[in-house]
Design a protein around this motif. Structure first.
Motif, PDB file in Angstrom:
ATOM      1  N   LEU A 170       0.812  -1.213   0.000  1.00  0.00           N
ATOM      2  CA  LEU A 170       0.000   0.000   0.000  1.00  0.00           C
ATOM      3  C   LEU A 170       0.844   1.261   0.000  1.00  0.00           C
ATOM      4  O   LEU A 170       1.962   1.286   0.506  1.00  0.00           O
ATOM      5  CB  LEU A 170      -0.916   0.011   1.222  1.00  0.00           C
ATOM      6  CG  LEU A 170      -1.863  -1.180   1.331  1.00  0.00           C
ATOM      7  CD1 LEU A 170      -2.622  -1.110   2.636  1.00  0.00           C
ATOM      8  CD2 LEU A 170      -2.806  -1.231   0.152  1.00  0.00           C
ATOM      9  N   SER A 171       0.265   2.330  -0.549  1.00  0.00           N
ATOM     10  CA  SER A 171       0.878   3.657  -0.525  1.00  0.00           C
ATOM     11  C   SER A 171      -0.261   4.652  -0.431  1.00  0.00           C
ATOM     12  O   SER A 171      -1.410   4.285  -0.188  1.00  0.00           O
ATOM     13  CB  SER A 171       1.701   3.884  -1.800  1.00  0.00           C
ATOM     14  OG  SER A 171       0.847   3.950  -2.936  1.00  0.00           O
ATOM     15  N   ASP A 172       0.022   5.928  -0.635  1.00  0.00           N
ATOM     16  CA  ASP A 172      -1.037   6.938  -0.637  1.00  0.00           C
ATOM     17  C   ASP A 172      -1.985   6.736  -1.814  1.00  0.00           C
ATOM     18  O   ASP A 172      -3.130   7.175  -1.786  1.00  0.00           O
ATOM     19  CB  ASP A 172      -0.419   8.335  -0.687  1.00  0.00           C
ATOM     20  CG  ASP A 172       0.299   8.681   0.614  1.00  0.00           C
ATOM     21  OD1 ASP A 172      -0.068   8.100   1.655  1.00  0.00           O
ATOM     22  OD2 ASP A 172       1.227   9.501   0.586  1.00  0.00           O
ATOM     23  N   ILE A 173      -1.491   6.104  -2.875  1.00  0.00           N
ATOM     24  CA  ILE A 173      -2.341   5.748  -4.009  1.00  0.00           C
ATOM     25  C   ILE A 173      -3.042   4.436  -3.684  1.00  0.00           C
ATOM     26  O   ILE A 173      -2.415   3.470  -3.264  1.00  0.00           O
ATOM     27  CB  ILE A 173      -1.510   5.597  -5.301  1.00  0.00           C
ATOM     28  CG1 ILE A 173      -0.862   6.943  -5.670  1.00  0.00           C
ATOM     29  CG2 ILE A 173      -2.390   5.108  -6.445  1.00  0.00           C
ATOM     30  CD1 ILE A 173       0.056   6.857  -6.873  1.00  0.00           C
ATOM     31  N   GLY A 174      -4.342   4.399  -3.861  1.00  0.00           N
ATOM     32  CA  GLY A 174      -5.106   3.217  -3.502  1.00  0.00           C
ATOM     33  C   GLY A 174      -4.754   2.006  -4.338  1.00  0.00           C
ATOM     34  O   GLY A 174      -4.363   2.124  -5.507  1.00  0.00           O
ATOM     35  N   LYS A 175      -4.912   0.853  -3.728  1.00  0.00           N
ATOM     36  CA  LYS A 175      -4.695  -0.410  -4.410  1.00  0.00           C
ATOM     37  C   LYS A 175      -5.959  -1.251  -4.307  1.00  0.00           C
ATOM     38  O   LYS A 175      -6.585  -1.312  -3.257  1.00  0.00           O
ATOM     39  CB  LYS A 175      -3.521  -1.173  -3.774  1.00  0.00           C
ATOM     40  CG  LYS A 175      -3.262  -2.530  -4.423  1.00  0.00           C
ATOM     41  CD  LYS A 175      -2.097  -3.239  -3.766  1.00  0.00           C
ATOM     42  CE  LYS A 175      -1.867  -4.615  -4.403  1.00  0.00           C
ATOM     43  NZ  LYS A 175      -0.744  -5.339  -3.758  1.00  0.00           N
TER      44      LYS A 175
ATOM     45  N   LYS B 105      -7.888   0.115  -1.071  1.00  0.00           N
ATOM     46  CA  LYS B 105      -7.240   0.424   0.200  1.00  0.00           C
ATOM     47  C   LYS B 105      -5.948   1.191  -0.040  1.00  0.00           C
ATOM     48  O   LYS B 105      -5.147   0.847  -0.909  1.00  0.00           O
ATOM     49  CB  LYS B 105      -6.931  -0.875   0.956  1.00  0.00           C
ATOM     50  CG  LYS B 105      -6.281  -0.673   2.327  1.00  0.00           C
ATOM     51  CD  LYS B 105      -6.097  -2.003   3.036  1.00  0.00           C
ATOM     52  CE  LYS B 105      -5.399  -1.845   4.385  1.00  0.00           C
ATOM     53  NZ  LYS B 105      -6.212  -1.113   5.368  1.00  0.00           N
ATOM     54  N   SER B 106      -5.769   2.253   0.733  1.00  0.00           N
ATOM     55  CA  SER B 106      -4.501   2.975   0.778  1.00  0.00           C
ATOM     56  C   SER B 106      -3.986   2.901   2.209  1.00  0.00           C
ATOM     57  O   SER B 106      -4.562   2.213   3.047  1.00  0.00           O
ATOM     58  CB  SER B 106      -4.694   4.436   0.349  1.00  0.00           C
ATOM     59  OG  SER B 106      -5.434   5.148   1.328  1.00  0.00           O
ATOM     60  N   LYS B 107      -2.941   3.611   2.510  1.00  0.00           N
ATOM     61  CA  LYS B 107      -2.408   3.586   3.868  1.00  0.00           C
ATOM     62  C   LYS B 107      -3.343   4.238   4.877  1.00  0.00           C
ATOM     63  O   LYS B 107      -3.272   3.947   6.069  1.00  0.00           O
ATOM     64  CB  LYS B 107      -1.042   4.276   3.905  1.00  0.00           C
ATOM     65  CG  LYS B 107       0.087   3.417   3.351  1.00  0.00           C
ATOM     66  CD  LYS B 107       1.433   4.086   3.544  1.00  0.00           C
ATOM     67  CE  LYS B 107       2.569   3.173   3.073  1.00  0.00           C
ATOM     68  NZ  LYS B 107       3.904   3.815   3.234  1.00  0.00           N
TER      69      LYS B 107
ATOM     70  N   ASP C 241      -1.436   7.278 -11.339  1.00  0.00           N
ATOM     71  CA  ASP C 241      -2.729   6.831 -10.840  1.00  0.00           C
ATOM     72  C   ASP C 241      -3.864   7.203 -11.769  1.00  0.00           C
ATOM     73  O   ASP C 241      -3.727   8.060 -12.642  1.00  0.00           O
ATOM     74  CB  ASP C 241      -2.982   7.415  -9.453  1.00  0.00           C
ATOM     75  CG  ASP C 241      -3.044   8.944  -9.492  1.00  0.00           C
ATOM     76  OD1 ASP C 241      -2.085   9.550  -9.979  1.00  0.00           O
ATOM     77  OD2 ASP C 241      -4.053   9.505  -9.053  1.00  0.00           O
TER      78      ASP C 241
ATOM     79  N   ASP D 230      -3.855   2.937  -8.354  1.00  0.00           N
ATOM     80  CA  ASP D 230      -2.713   2.578  -9.190  1.00  0.00           C
ATOM     81  C   ASP D 230      -3.170   2.345 -10.629  1.00  0.00           C
ATOM     82  O   ASP D 230      -4.086   1.555 -10.874  1.00  0.00           O
ATOM     83  CB  ASP D 230      -2.069   1.306  -8.627  1.00  0.00           C
ATOM     84  CG  ASP D 230      -0.758   0.944  -9.308  1.00  0.00           C
ATOM     85  OD1 ASP D 230      -0.561   1.326 -10.481  1.00  0.00           O
ATOM     86  OD2 ASP D 230       0.065   0.257  -8.679  1.00  0.00           O
TER      87      ASP D 230
END
Length: 207
Positions: A16-21, A50-52, A102, A119
């Protein structure tokens, strides 16, 4: 401190990152939103972003938004938006440019607007969600128009009755009319207020 470490480990595990997965179905049980599913009412998860900091859990009954304050905090606010009480509208999908990392999906549940970055490698899966939400919004709009037409027909009938001469026991007749109106409106509401859109998700979601 330990909570933050475990939270980071879970985020790293899911990439995960600030960009959702978009989370695969086999990992649905790893997201926080899974704890708030109404299994007793037949609720089922069909799609998760989900993101962070946030989770967007789409179910046959609506959307569960697990709103996080920050990537390192375990504090969460759970918000539920249900198809029965909120209409989906303004669904758009913004694809990525050459240098973008993104893509973005936007939609509203009633007066609540959402904008989610995902993403760009998962654009095909996001297209499935776009189609599902668009179809749900279209079905809700059709149901609303049918309900409005039914209420208008009922009002016209009541207006005609009010202008006619009521014979016999007036109080009893008015009581029967009132009871009929109540049951009519209740039945119309049940018929044209869909609570469960599982069939739509089954049709369009292929992840």
């Amino acid at each position: 401190m330990a909570g933050n470490i475990f939270g980071k480990m879970a985020a790293d595990t899911l990439g995960l990152s600030d960009i959702g997965k978009i989370i695969a179905p086999q990992d649905f049980n790893k997201v926080d939103g899974d704890d708030y599913i109404m299994h007793e009412d037949g609720e089922k998860i069909y799609f998760v972003i989900k993101s962070k900091t946030d989770e967007y859990v789409f179910t046959n009954l609506g959307l569960i938004h697990v709103d996080g304050e920050s990537a390192v905090s375990k504090k969460r606010v759970v918000k539920r938006h249900e198809f029965y009480s909120e209409n989906v509208h303004s669904v758009t999908l913004e694809t990525a440019g050459t240098v973008d990392l993104d893509v973005e999906i936007k939609f509203s549940f009633g007066s609540n607007s959402f904008s989610i970055d995902v993403d760009k490698k998962q654009i095909e899966q996001l297209k499935d969600l776009y189609k599902a939400l668009f179809e749900i919004g279209k079905m809700q709009h059709k149901n609303n128009k049918s309900y409005e037409n039914g209420i208008n027909s009922l009002n016209m009938a009541n207006d005609a009755i009010s202008k006619s001469r009521i014979e016999g026991n007036v109080a009893s007749t008015l009581e029967e009319i009132t009871k009929f109106n109540f049951n009519w409106m209740k039945d119309m509401k049940e018929e044209f207020s869909n609570k469960d859109f599982g069939e739509v998700f089954e049709k369009y979601i292929n992840n």
